[in-house]
Design an enzyme around this catalytic site. Sequence first.
Site, mmCIF file in Angstrom:
data_model
loop_
_atom_site.group_PDB
_atom_site.id
_atom_site.type_symbol
_atom_site.label_atom_id
_atom_site.label_comp_id
_atom_site.label_asym_id
_atom_site.label_seq_id
_atom_site.Cartn_x
_atom_site.Cartn_y
_atom_site.Cartn_z
ATOM 1 N N ASN A 8 0.864 -1.184 0.000
ATOM 2 C CA ASN A 8 0.000 0.000 0.000
ATOM 3 C C ASN A 8 0.901 1.236 0.000
ATOM 4 O OD1 ASN A 8 -1.830 2.018 0.383
ATOM 5 N ND2 ASN A 8 -2.471 1.403 2.442
ATOM 6 N N TRP A 9 1.031 1.852 -1.181
ATOM 7 C CA TRP A 9 1.931 3.012 -1.308
ATOM 8 C C TRP A 9 1.335 4.270 -0.675
ATOM 9 C CZ3 TRP A 9 4.364 3.133 -6.934
ATOM 10 C CH2 TRP A 9 5.175 2.011 -7.097
ATOM 11 N N LYS A 10 0.076 4.211 -0.326
ATOM 12 C CA LYS A 10 -0.633 5.388 0.231
ATOM 13 C C LYS A 10 -0.448 6.580 -0.715
ATOM 14 C CE LYS A 10 -0.252 3.383 4.774
ATOM 15 N NZ LYS A 10 -0.228 3.549 6.208
ATOM 16 N N HIS A 100 -9.635 1.554 4.775
ATOM 17 C CA HIS A 100 -8.380 1.737 5.525
ATOM 18 C C HIS A 100 -8.622 2.731 6.666
ATOM 19 C CE1 HIS A 100 -4.258 2.812 6.473
ATOM 20 N NE2 HIS A 100 -3.888 1.692 5.868
ATOM 21 N N GLU A 102 -6.993 5.126 7.689
ATOM 22 C CA GLU A 102 -6.734 6.534 7.335
ATOM 23 C C GLU A 102 -7.932 7.142 6.610
ATOM 24 O OE1 GLU A 102 -3.052 5.698 5.380
ATOM 25 O OE2 GLU A 102 -2.122 5.297 7.326
ATOM 26 N N GLU A 158 -5.520 -4.338 10.855
ATOM 27 C CA GLU A 158 -4.514 -3.281 10.944
ATOM 28 C C GLU A 158 -4.761 -2.462 12.210
ATOM 29 O OE1 GLU A 158 -2.437 -2.295 6.983
ATOM 30 O OE2 GLU A 158 -4.048 -0.878 7.307
ATOM 31 N N GLY A 164 2.408 2.900 10.760
ATOM 32 C CA GLY A 164 3.391 3.970 10.562
ATOM 33 C C GLY A 164 4.154 4.363 11.810
ATOM 34 N N SER A 196 3.426 -1.583 10.530
ATOM 35 C CA SER A 196 4.880 -1.629 10.799
ATOM 36 C C SER A 196 5.517 -2.972 10.446
ATOM 37 C CB SER A 196 5.164 -1.270 12.261
ATOM 38 O OG SER A 196 4.769 0.063 12.525
ATOM 39 N N GLY A 217 2.854 -0.958 4.384
ATOM 40 C CA GLY A 217 2.830 0.470 4.051
ATOM 41 C C GLY A 217 4.238 0.974 3.752
ATOM 42 N N GLY A 218 4.829 1.641 4.727
ATOM 43 C CA GLY A 218 6.137 2.291 4.560
ATOM 44 C C GLY A 218 7.193 1.429 3.886
HETATM 45 P P1 13P Z 1 2.930 0.827 7.759
HETATM 46 O O1 13P Z 1 3.445 -0.485 7.213
HETATM 47 O O2 13P Z 1 3.665 2.001 7.245
HETATM 48 O O3 13P Z 1 2.824 0.784 9.245
HETATM 49 O O4 13P Z 1 1.438 0.996 7.199
HETATM 50 C C1 13P Z 1 0.550 -0.043 7.340
HETATM 51 C C2 13P Z 1 -0.637 0.233 6.528
HETATM 52 O O5 13P Z 1 -1.412 1.121 6.853
HETATM 53 C C3 13P Z 1 -0.853 -0.577 5.328
HETATM 54 O O6 13P Z 1 -2.118 -0.393 4.800
#
Ligand code: 13P
Length: 233
Positions: A8-10, A100, A102, A158, A164, A196, A217-218
């Site tokens: 997930n590149w966000k 998600h 967010e 999640e 993050g 994470s 994510g990251g």
């Molecule tokens: P991180 O891996 O950056 O914690 O993000 C997780 C995430 O929200 C994946 O959708």
Amino acid sequence: MKTLIVANWKCNPTTLSEAKRIFDLVKKGVDKIENKKKVEVVVCPPFVYLSSFKFQVSSFKLGAQDVFWENPPAGGGAFTGEISAKMLKNLGCGYVIIGHSERRKYFKETDETINKKLKAALENGLKAILCIDKKSQIKNALKGIAKKQFKNLILAYEPVFAIGTGKPCSIEKARKMNFLIRKAVKINIKILYGGSVNSQNAADFIKKAKFHGLLVGGASLKPKEFVKIVKTM
Ligand code: 13P
């Protein structure tokens, strides 16, 4: 069941050239992995980059990070700014992330809109990855969805505190949640862990906490690290 690794590149990166650079490195890395038959890799870039990757995907699938809930017969309509499930499907997307945390937090998505998005995605043949933070979010999100469509449904646990922050959920707690979620859905579907994830902890979430995959994510924006995660599977 194949292990599913979803990137997930966000809202990253800011330029198409950087997106292409990351994508190419991930593709090269994943292509080189032998014995990857048991793993499915999905890359979910921002909408604007999807069409650039449409014809380049072979060893993995493309996914989107959101979808519009309306499902107009022609797949489009007067909904300024929105992207329909049909558009994603026609663009070569196989997956879409829905609900998600967010989006729930910053865009006030509710169980009701998430439910409508899930229906639109599933009705158009997309595999929907429903993100949850609590078990209680499952019931309303899945309201009215026929059991036969569950085969294209994936859940992602999640926990918000782990997103993050560099502080993943403990394996013990994650394993427990995995079990409780499985019990709540009552059907054998894939459940992913996200929050994470890195190349050091990825294998434990699969082997010890018994998840069917990961939502990254990251670390998915760092090609070497992401490919390492895929390799540990
Ligand atoms: P991180 O891996 O950056 O914690 O993000 C997780 C995430 O929200 C994946 O959708």
